[in-house]
Design a protein around this motif. Structure first.
Motif, PDB file in Angstrom:
ATOM      1  N   ILE A 123       0.846  -1.203   0.000  1.00 24.30           N
ATOM      2  CA  ILE A 123       0.000   0.000   0.000  1.00 24.30           C
ATOM      3  C   ILE A 123       0.876   1.245   0.000  1.00 24.30           C
ATOM      4  O   ILE A 123       0.641   2.195  -0.764  1.00 24.30           O
ATOM      5  CB  ILE A 123      -0.940   0.005   1.228  1.00 24.30           C
ATOM      6  N   ALA A 124       1.897   1.270   0.855  1.00 19.48           N
ATOM      7  CA  ALA A 124       2.775   2.443   0.944  1.00 19.48           C
ATOM      8  C   ALA A 124       3.455   2.719  -0.389  1.00 19.48           C
ATOM      9  O   ALA A 124       3.489   3.866  -0.862  1.00 19.48           O
ATOM     10  CB  ALA A 124       3.820   2.231   2.039  1.00 19.48           C
ATOM     11  N   ARG A 125       3.991   1.683  -1.001  1.00 27.03           N
ATOM     12  CA  ARG A 125       4.701   1.859  -2.273  1.00 27.03           C
ATOM     13  C   ARG A 125       3.745   2.335  -3.369  1.00 27.03           C
ATOM     14  O   ARG A 125       4.066   3.240  -4.144  1.00 27.03           O
ATOM     15  CB  ARG A 125       5.363   0.546  -2.666  1.00 27.03           C
ATOM     16  N   ALA A 126       2.556   1.700  -3.456  1.00 29.95           N
ATOM     17  CA  ALA A 126       1.608   2.064  -4.505  1.00 29.95           C
ATOM     18  C   ALA A 126       1.025   3.452  -4.286  1.00 29.95           C
ATOM     19  O   ALA A 126       0.860   4.233  -5.230  1.00 29.95           O
ATOM     20  CB  ALA A 126       0.486   1.025  -4.573  1.00 29.95           C
ATOM     21  N   ALA A 127       0.707   3.787  -3.030  1.00 28.47           N
ATOM     22  CA  ALA A 127       0.130   5.096  -2.728  1.00 28.47           C
ATOM     23  C   ALA A 127       1.129   6.211  -3.029  1.00 28.47           C
ATOM     24  O   ALA A 127       0.762   7.268  -3.551  1.00 28.47           O
ATOM     25  CB  ALA A 127      -0.309   5.168  -1.272  1.00 28.47           C
ATOM     26  N   ARG A 128       2.385   5.965  -2.711  1.00 28.73           N
ATOM     27  CA  ARG A 128       3.411   6.968  -3.018  1.00 28.73           C
ATOM     28  C   ARG A 128       3.586   7.099  -4.527  1.00 28.73           C
ATOM     29  O   ARG A 128       3.678   8.211  -5.062  1.00 28.73           O
ATOM     30  CB  ARG A 128       4.730   6.582  -2.353  1.00 28.73           C
ATOM     31  N   GLN A 130       1.443   6.601  -6.829  1.00 31.46           N
ATOM     32  CA  GLN A 130       0.276   7.225  -7.445  1.00 31.46           C
ATOM     33  C   GLN A 130      -0.047   8.607  -6.861  1.00 31.46           C
ATOM     34  O   GLN A 130      -1.022   9.237  -7.264  1.00 31.46           O
ATOM     35  CB  GLN A 130      -0.936   6.300  -7.278  1.00 31.46           C
ATOM     36  N   GLY A 131       0.736   9.063  -5.898  1.00 30.01           N
ATOM     37  CA  GLY A 131       0.519  10.383  -5.319  1.00 30.01           C
ATOM     38  C   GLY A 131      -0.791  10.509  -4.572  1.00 30.01           C
ATOM     39  O   GLY A 131      -1.488  11.524  -4.676  1.00 30.01           O
ATOM     40  N   LEU A 132      -1.133   9.485  -3.771  1.00 26.91           N
ATOM     41  CA  LEU A 132      -2.432   9.458  -3.099  1.00 26.91           C
ATOM     42  C   LEU A 132      -2.418  10.072  -1.713  1.00 26.91           C
ATOM     43  O   LEU A 132      -3.457  10.141  -1.061  1.00 26.91           O
ATOM     44  CB  LEU A 132      -2.937   8.010  -3.010  1.00 26.91           C
ATOM     45  N   ALA A 133      -1.259  10.499  -1.245  1.00 29.54           N
ATOM     46  CA  ALA A 133      -1.182  11.095   0.094  1.00 29.54           C
ATOM     47  C   ALA A 133      -0.055  12.104   0.136  1.00 29.54           C
ATOM     48  O   ALA A 133       1.007  11.901  -0.477  1.00 29.54           O
ATOM     49  CB  ALA A 133      -0.963  10.023   1.148  1.00 29.54           C
ATOM     50  N   PHE A 147       5.339  -4.734  -2.923  1.00 29.39           N
ATOM     51  CA  PHE A 147       5.645  -4.108  -4.209  1.00 29.39           C
ATOM     52  C   PHE A 147       4.394  -3.398  -4.710  1.00 29.39           C
ATOM     53  O   PHE A 147       3.271  -3.826  -4.449  1.00 29.39           O
ATOM     54  CB  PHE A 147       6.163  -5.121  -5.232  1.00 29.39           C
ATOM     55  N   ALA A 148       4.598  -2.306  -5.408  1.00 33.07           N
ATOM     56  CA  ALA A 148       3.503  -1.401  -5.760  1.00 33.07           C
ATOM     57  C   ALA A 148       2.448  -2.038  -6.654  1.00 33.07           C
ATOM     58  O   ALA A 148       1.299  -1.609  -6.659  1.00 33.07           O
ATOM     59  CB  ALA A 148       4.073  -0.150  -6.448  1.00 33.07           C
ATOM     60  N   GLU A 149       2.811  -3.067  -7.409  1.00 38.22           N
ATOM     61  CA  GLU A 149       1.886  -3.658  -8.379  1.00 38.22           C
ATOM     62  C   GLU A 149       1.025  -4.777  -7.804  1.00 38.22           C
ATOM     63  O   GLU A 149       0.250  -5.394  -8.537  1.00 38.22           O
ATOM     64  CB  GLU A 149       2.676  -4.212  -9.583  1.00 38.22           C
ATOM     65  N   LEU A 150       1.135  -5.048  -6.509  1.00 41.85           N
ATOM     66  CA  LEU A 150       0.447  -6.196  -5.923  1.00 41.85           C
ATOM     67  C   LEU A 150      -1.056  -6.203  -6.175  1.00 41.85           C
ATOM     68  O   LEU A 150      -1.651  -7.252  -6.401  1.00 41.85           O
ATOM     69  CB  LEU A 150       0.694  -6.231  -4.406  1.00 41.85           C
TER      70      LEU A 150
END
Length: 313
Positions: free
Chosen positions: A22-27, A29-32, A139-142
């Protein structure tokens, strides 16, 4: 990159495979604007700090949750109630509190009584994972093209549900909403029972005196290799899952045992027609899963080359 973050501050309580992904994907995608995390182990916290994929690593759950717009518990379901009680006083009005557990009825029962009025509780279950764990495993693509099931309790603010839906969709997931009880029944057959069977088969192979350990590993066919992969999953997490979803799992296990007894009788009697009919029917189910896109070359178990451009609509 999105023009603006969906949340000013996201707090991740627990940082293993799911929290790290979640942390990798959110970062990515600029979600936070800010991602803060904590973990029970000082060693894990230190490793997350070294990885540099969040903005802050703090020592306590309450400190992580303070002033967060979205708090996600990425911990075994058996610990969710105690953590909800621990962070309750530090949750700001309007915050969304969620989780990632694969059992939802018990999570709602254990967490909801501790959450203050004005806080939106939207449990979630991203149906994705690998056999790996720990802060380095994410990993961001999970979550790309995997389902995330939201199970908001009755009366939950629809805007909060929609906001969390948008968050998971931005991570690449397909999002579905259902009641907690229905979720637990569905997952008992699609996830929990298969894991129980995998643990059992691998344990049986290990106990066979006439088959050495080296032979089991050397001659593992594809089916057994898949079982060992599933059986390598986090034992703490799965212990909690089976205890928390006991009734649904036992119901599905009873039905499975009845079907297994039918197959046992067919084999004993040499009833090839019954076996052929059963295998034909189950083969059609497998083809249906492939046709609707719920399979890939490496389903759920690590897809580092997946592309965000392949998200479902």
């Amino acid at each position: 990159m999105n023009a603006a973050p969906h949340f000013r501050k996201i707090a991740l309580i627990g940082f293993g495979l799911i929290g790290g992904s979640i942390a990798r994907a959110a970062r990515e995608q600029g979600l936070a604007a800010e991602i803060v995390t904590t973990a029970r182990s000082a060693k894990t916290r230190a490793r997350v700090q070294e990885l540099g994929i969040v903005d802050a690593v703090v020592e306590t759950n309450a400190e992580a949750a303070k002033d967060a717009d979205l708090v996600i518990l990425c911990i075994p379901v058996g610990a969710c109630g105690a953590v909800a009680q621990e962070i309750a006083a530090d949750l700001k009005p309007g915050a969304i509190v969620s989780d990632v557990g694969s059992v939802k009825g018990a999570v709602v029962r254990d967490m909801a009584p501790h959450l203050p009025a004005g806080v939106h509780f939207v449990p979630a279950h991203p149906v994705a994972g690998t056999e790996h764990s720990g802060p380095d495993s994410g990993f961001a693509e999970l979550f790309i093209n995997r389902w995330c099931i939201l199970t908001p309790p009755e009366g939950t603010d629809p805007d909060a549900v929609e906001k969390l839906r948008g968050f998971w969709a931005a991570l690449g997931a397909r999002v579905e909403t259902m009641t907690p009880d229905h979720h637990d029944l569905v997952l008992a057959i699609t996830s929990h029972l298969p894991h129980l069977i995998a643990y059992t088969i691998v344990g049986t192979a290990e106990e066979l005196g006439q088959v050495t350990s080296s032979e089991v590993m050397k001659f593992s066919a594809g089916g057994f290799r898949d079982f060992t992969r599933i059986a390598a999953s986090d034992p703490v997490m799965w212990r909690d899952v089976f205890l928390a979803n006991k009734e649904a799992v036992l119901e599905m296990l009873g039905t499975f045992n009845e079907d297994l007894s039918k197959l046992t009788r067919a084999i004993r009697r040499g009833d090839g027609e019954a076996l052929f009919e059963h295998f034909t029917r189950t083969r059609a189910i497998r083809r249906g899963i492939v046709e609707i896109g719920q399979d890939s070359a490496a389903p759920d178990f690590g897809r580092p080359h997946a592309q965000l451009g392949k998200k479902a609509d």
